[in-house]
Design a protein around this motif. Structure first.
Motif, short mmCIF file in Angstrom:
data_model
loop_
_atom_site.label_atom_id
_atom_site.label_comp_id
_atom_site.label_asym_id
_atom_site.label_seq_id
_atom_site.Cartn_x
_atom_site.Cartn_y
_atom_site.Cartn_z
N ASP A 1 -16.31 5.78 -28.96
CA ASP A 1 -17.23 6.05 -30.08
C ASP A 1 -16.92 5.14 -31.26
N GLU B 1 -18.98 2.31 -33.25
CA GLU B 1 -19.28 2.59 -34.65
C GLU B 1 -19.02 1.37 -35.53
N ARG C 1 -22.42 1.41 -23.01
CA ARG C 1 -21.14 2.10 -22.88
C ARG C 1 -20.64 2.17 -21.45
#
Lengths: 362, 327, 512
Positions: free
Chosen positions: C208, C212, C236
């Motif tokens: 994550d 980010e 991902r």
């Protein structure tokens, strides 16, 4: 990782016997010791002469074994202490105390040659030595004082204790059985060397055949992780300090037995430093963890060989210590892997600078 | 947690120190028991040998006899301890300071402090190499050069008809100490007239038996023919005797032994014929010291050098003297 | 960022090779880092990330290859030299001096001096100013660094980097021990620095976070370069499968809530704590763990998770309350040793300082706990030790599969497996795992989680699972205890477990 198995393969079976020996932890200590012996051979060929005289072997090599015995003993004990990240500065004082107590007890006896008296004195001296080791161990493990400080206390106070026992005198004994410990010979060899062999064998057995060695190394590497893994770290520490005390005690008996007298001031003076040096030369790191008893023995023999060499070569007393320091420095530098690497890489870069540039640009 | 253990460590240390100082104090009281206006601070070298112990006892006994308040300090063979002791004496404002310096050099500063404080200093047994002679009142003690000369002279007499080389090995005292330097110099001076007398090896034995033995063993291995051993004190000679015996030789016969001091064990070895000649180094200078102290306090001028009375012993003389040897 | 393509890379590595005895850590790796970008370095444990960073910071020398900084060849022999060259590093375990003050840590070696004397006031003033203006951090700079949490310590390390005008900032797992708020704050600083043109190399396991903040991603596997991507162009799932080198199915295999299938028998408690507590560590709590049950401990960093675990294990002594452990001796559990004897096992949070015994071999690290319970003389024979080591290396898939390798040469995940092996060997009734997957790649993480489930389901082993990752706790636990500010605030059973519920418990206050 595919490279792994390959890498292991190459370091395993492809390497020759020589490079395996080179990697062994005893390689450098032994090589340096042999170099020192060879120097002696070159300097005075009689150095290696061993003859039988009055039923026992006689020669410089035997002297090295005999006079090196106390150092070897102290260094064995020191090795186990250093392996737990500790250090014992008080061994010299314990040497003096053990000799002082034994000689004092024997000199007070009516028949100094009585075996029972001598044995009693020896046992008492060793019990006291172990008790002093216990004191060190308790200070280090329970109160958590740093080992160097904790043992410094006994190092300083111990000389005083030895003086108290001897009343400030040099105590001379004329006890044949007691002198036998330091000056006697068994099967042609100095008796003291058998004591070293026994202590070495016992310590090797205890540390390599039982789990004690694993405990010591584990505690030395990482005390907290060892505690969490269930090892009683404090007990292990106390045990090694007691063992170190015992070794110093035996060394004290040999030293005082050798000259048939106890000298509270000078017996075992600075032996702690020689012992620490022997341990380090032998490959055990002062930061604890892995320890090498055999390496320590080689280290101690090297130091004693150096001392004997200096006496027989005839170095002037004023510069004796300087010569010793220079040799020790050289030994330490040669043993240091990073120093060797630095030297080698220096040499290499000097030789192939152009070649390297070429490959780079290509 | 960690802080607490550290506290414990500190506590233990403090306690130990308290005990140590307490011991020291009780010692002081013992000696200050006798009523006297003269206080004497004495800084002894240590208790490294029987000779030194006799010296200490002589000083303690004669101080008690004279009724002086003796403050005695044992330096355990370290100069810094001795300097510390002298400074303490200055603070305590003793009347006279006496001491046997551990080594010859490095005394100027502390002696100046004593001089500035107006406290006279008497050197005993060993001298200092200070150029400023005003720093001390007098030096009572043996003449080490003379001792060395006596030893050398006897040897020169023994071998005056020698036609072959005589190989001598020497066990020196602690490197840098006055007796080691002077006994060596005096000895060399006395034997230089005879070119056959040769010192083939010389090494320090630190005045101790253990070192004496260890060094002698090395000498014996390195030099096939040794005729004479000259040891700067009895203890080293006694250690060397053990080494010689271990080599299967007869001390006193196969190797002639000369030594200095004449302590009990040494005289005994001489009486057994193991030491051939001992030059006495008289430790009983207590009475002479107390006389000097009394004179200094009374304001009399003293000789800069007071030599103690000393003799020599051959094996025969040693036999006769042995029963009277107390130290 | 648009400008990347036109500017030259500030740091360029070409064909880097690095070998260790028995291991090829890096083989022919290329890497480039542009100014004004955050570049994530991704890979499993043992992929070569740490080695690459150590090469950059001068800890290791390289066997082959070249490092260029701003077009010039760069050779650094020590972290100091690297720093002087403009490369600053912030580690997961901060490498500053904990007992020096914040200001001293920033200016150490570069103290403002006047006539040779350090200008303490000036130094403190500058430090406060620096922290406040550049990092919006207001702290007392005269206090020792150790007084502050890791998050602040990392900001201090970054402040130091800013002050020495580093052009390259390496963030090595900086977020592993931070909570969400702290991570957000760190990222705020990182974005600001990026805007100012700093080149930032970011190493993490949190996917994550990678998405980010990163602009670009480089993937390593097995010491080799896999590829370099723009973050926006790499999905991902592809990232994960590139990292572990196979299609990602492992994580999906695990049931989301494993509860139903488990044969847990909560009736007989293995461990029951009542009113157990320790001043300054954790308030008194009740907790019982049944046979075969997996209890999760959730809570923010510093909420008392580790402290609770350590009390149960006897690593710290409780100063109040009672602890009943099935099968404990007369004295109860009062030390690690007595805990082990009673069938407890503990993988500590801090693997390096409390877990592995680094200079010992894999074999020794595995047998050490069992040997400790057996005492001196009942030695495990060398032959048996080898068998044991081989067995656990195989079943736990420890890499490299060499029992005589020193544990310190293993990657973090493999070290964790060694510690797990150590405890499984003692056949514990209760296994306490404190952050077992911290700093570990996805593959190993899944392996460990699966192992926990297998152990509890098939062997009836109880597990206390401490983790700062909610998702993970949810995945493995039958029951979750939530801690907040050193107090156990709630226990949530499996039928009520969901992320929302737990987050509310952790956050407290305005709940429900």
């Amino acid at each position: 990782m595919t490279a792994d198995s390959k890498g292991r393969y190459s370091s395993g079976s492809q390497s020759s016997l020589l490079s395996r020996a080179y990697k062994h932890h005893l390689f450098w200590p032994l090589a340096l010791w042999i170099a020192l012996l060879l120097f002696n051979l070159f300097y005075s060929p009689s150095f290696f002469k061993v003859v039988v005289r009055e039923g026992h072997l006689y020669g410089s090599l035997i002297d090295i074994l005999n006079f090196g015995a106390p150092l070897m003993l102290v260094a064995i004990g020191m090795t186990t202490v250093i392996a737990t990240r500790g250090i014992d500065l008080s061994v010299g004082s314990v040497v003096a105390i053990a000799g002082a107590l034994a000689c004092q007890m024997i000199s007070k006896g009516s028949d100094q040659n009585a075996l029972s008296l001598v044995l009693y004195a020896i046992v008492m001296a060793l019990v006291l030595s172990v008790a002093l080791g216990l004191w060190n161990g308790l200070l280090v493990s329970i109160t958590g004082i740093q080992p160097i400080i904790a043992t410094l206390i006994l190092m300083v106070a111990g000389r005083g204790i030895a003086q108290l026992i001897t009343d400030g005198q040099i105590i001379t004994v004329s006890s044949t059985p007691y002198q036998y410990i330091g000056a006697g010979s068994l099967a042609g060899l100095p008796f003291s060397i058998f004591l070293v062999a026994i202590v070495f064998a016992i310590s090797a057995l205890l540390t390599r055949r039982t789990a004690l060695g694993l405990y010591i190394e584990s505690v030395g590497c990482n005390p907290e992780a060892s505690r969490l893994a269930g090892i009683r770290a404090k007990t292990v520490m106390i045990i090694v300090y007691m063992f170190c005390g015992l070794c110093a005690g035996v060394a004290g008996l040999i030293l005082s037995g050798n000259v048939a007298s106890a000298d509270g001031n000078n017996a075992g003076l600075w032996i702690e430093l020689d012992a620490i040096l022997a341990v380090v030369i032998g490959g055990t790191s002062l930061t604890g963890g892995r320890f090498y008893l055999t390496g320590t023995i080689v280290g101690a023999l090297m130091i004693q060989t150096l001392t004997t060499t200096i006496y027989s070569v005839g170095v002037r007393p004023e510069v004796t210590l300087v010569v010793k320091a220079v040799v020790v420095l050289a030994v330490c530098l040669i043993q240091s892997e990073s120093f060797r690497k630095a030297i080698i890489s220096r040499w290499k870069t000097r030789r192939y600078p152009a070649e390297r540039e070429v490959t780079r640009h290509a | 947690m960690k802080r607490r253990t550290k506290m414990w460590g500190l506590l233990t240390l403090t306690l130990l120190m308290l005990v140590a100082t307490a011991c020291g104090k009780s010692d002081d009281k013992k000696t200050s028991g006798s009523a006297s206006d003269i206080s004497l601070g004495f800084a002894q070298v240590g208790a490294e040998s029987g000779w030194r112990t006799a010296n200490t006892n002589s000083i303690k006994d004669s101080a008690a006899e004279a009724g002086f308040d003796l403050k005695f300090s044992d330096a355990q063979q370290k100069q810094e301890n001795q300097i510390k002791a002298i400074r303490t004496f200055i603070q305590q404002k003793v009347d006279v300071i006496a001491f046997s310096p551990v080594v010859e050099s490095g005394w100027d500063t502390v002696l100046k402090e004593a001089k500035d404080a107006g406290i006279p200093v008497i050197l005993t047994d060993r001298a200092v190499d200070s150029k400023d002679e005003s720093l001390y009142v007098t030096f009572i003690g043996s003449d080490f050069v003379e001792e060395g000369k006596k030893a050398g002279q006897w040897l020169a007499d023994q071998y005056k008809d020698a036609s072959a080389d005589v190989n001598i090995v020497e066990l020196q005292g602690t490197t840098g100490s006055a007796p080691a330097i002077d006994r060596k110099a005096g000895f060399e001076d006395a034997i230089k007239g005879n070119s056959h007398l040769k010192i083939i090896a010389s090494q320090t034995g630190d005045f101790t038996r253990a070192k004496g033995k260890e060094v002698m063993q090395a000498f014996l291995k390195a030099n096939p023919k040794i005729d004479v051993l000259y040891a700067h004190n009895d203890d080293m000679a006694l250690g060397a005797i053990q080494a010689i015996e271990a080599a299967g030789l007869k001390p006193g016969i196969d190797i002639k032994i000369i030594s200095v001091d004449a302590v009990h064990d040494g005289v005994q070895a001489a009486s057994e014929g193991k030491i051939n000649f001992i030059v006495e180094c008289n430790p009983l200078l207590g009475p002479q010291l107390m006389d000097a102290v009394r004179d200094v306090v009374a304001g009399k001028t003293l000789e800069k050098r007071i030599v103690t009375k000393e003799g020599t012993f051959t094996s025969e003389e040693a036999k006769a003297a042995l029963p009277d040897r107390k130290y | 960022m648009a400008q990347q393509s036109v500017t030259e890379p500030v740091l360029k590595l070409t064909g880097i090779h690095k070998r260790f005895p028995g291991v090829r850590a890096l083989s022919g790796v290329d890497f480039r880092l542009f100014p004004g970008e955050v570049h994530a370095l991704m890979g499993e444990n043992g992929a070569g990330k740490s080695t690459l960073i150590k090469v950059l910071t001068g800890v290791y020398s390289i066997d082959e290859g070249m490092v260029e900084m701003e077009g010039k060849r760069l050779v650094v022999h020590s972290p100091q030299e690297a720093q002087a060259a403009g490369i600053s590093t912030v580690y997961q375990e901060v490498n500053l001096c904990p007992n020096l003050s914040v200001a001293e840590n920033i200016y150490i070696g570069r103290e403002p001096r006047r006539f040779g004397r350090i200008q303490w006031k000036e130094m403190n003033r500058r430090a406060s100013q620096l922290l406040e203006e550049r990092l919006h951090l207001r702290v007392d700079v005269t206090l020792p660094l150790s007084e502050y949490p890791v998050a602040i310590q990392q900001l201090v390390a970054i402040a130091r980097a800013i002050d020495i005008q580093a052009r390259v900032l390496i963030l090595d797992e900086p977020t592993s021990s931070l909570d969400r708020g702290e991570v957000a704050r760190l990222f705020e600083v990182v974005r600001k620095l990026r805007g100012e043109g700093m080149a930032i190399l970011f190493v993490t396991h949190f996917i994550d976070q990678v998405y980010e903040i990163s602009d670009r991603i480089t993937i390593l596997r097995g010491g080799e370069l896999i590829a370099e991507y723009k973050a926006s162009e790499l999905p991902r799932l592809e990232l994960v499968s590139r990292m572990i080198g196979k299609e990602l199915t492992m994580l999906d295999e695990l049931p989301k809530t494993a509860g139903e299938t488990r044969a847990s028998d909560t009736q007989s408690a293995i461990v029951a704590a009542s009113g157990l507590g320790r001043k300054g560590a954790i308030e008194p709590f009740n907790l019982s763990i049944g046979r075969g049950e997996v209890v999760g401990l959730a809570g923010l960093l510093g909420s008392g998770r580790t402290e609770l675990a350590r009390l149960l294990y006897g690593a710290d002594r409780a100063d109040q309350g009672k602890l009943q452990v099935e099968g404990a001796g007369k004295g109860g559990v009062h030390s690690p040793r007595s805990a082990i004897d009673a069938g407890l096992a503990f993988c500590p949070e801090n693997r390096k300082t409390e877990g592995i015994i680094e200079d010992l071999t894999v074999r020794e690290n595995i047998v050490v706990a069992l040997q400790a319970t057996r005492g001196w003389f009942k030695t495990i024979s060398r032959k048996r030790q080898n068998e044991i080591a081989d067995e656990y290396i195989r079943t736990l898939n420890i890499h490299p599969p060499n029992p005589e390798q020193l544990v310190k040469n293993l990657s973090g995940g493999n070290q964790q497996k060694v510690i797990l092996g150590r405890w499984l060997l003692t056949q514990p009734k209760l296994l306490i795992l404190d952050e077992p997957t911290r700093g570990i790649d996805i593959g190993a993480k899944a392996e460990i989680q699966r192992l926990v489930l297998t152990l509890s389901r098939e062997e009836g082993m109880s597990v206390l699972y401490v983790s700062s990752e909610l998702e993970e706790v949810l995945r493995v636990s039958d029951r979750i205890a939530v801690l907040r500010d050193r107090v156990k605030v709630e226990e949530i059973d499996k039928d009520e477990m969901d992320e929302q519920r737990i987050m509310k418990a952790i956050a407290g206050g305005e709940g429900a």
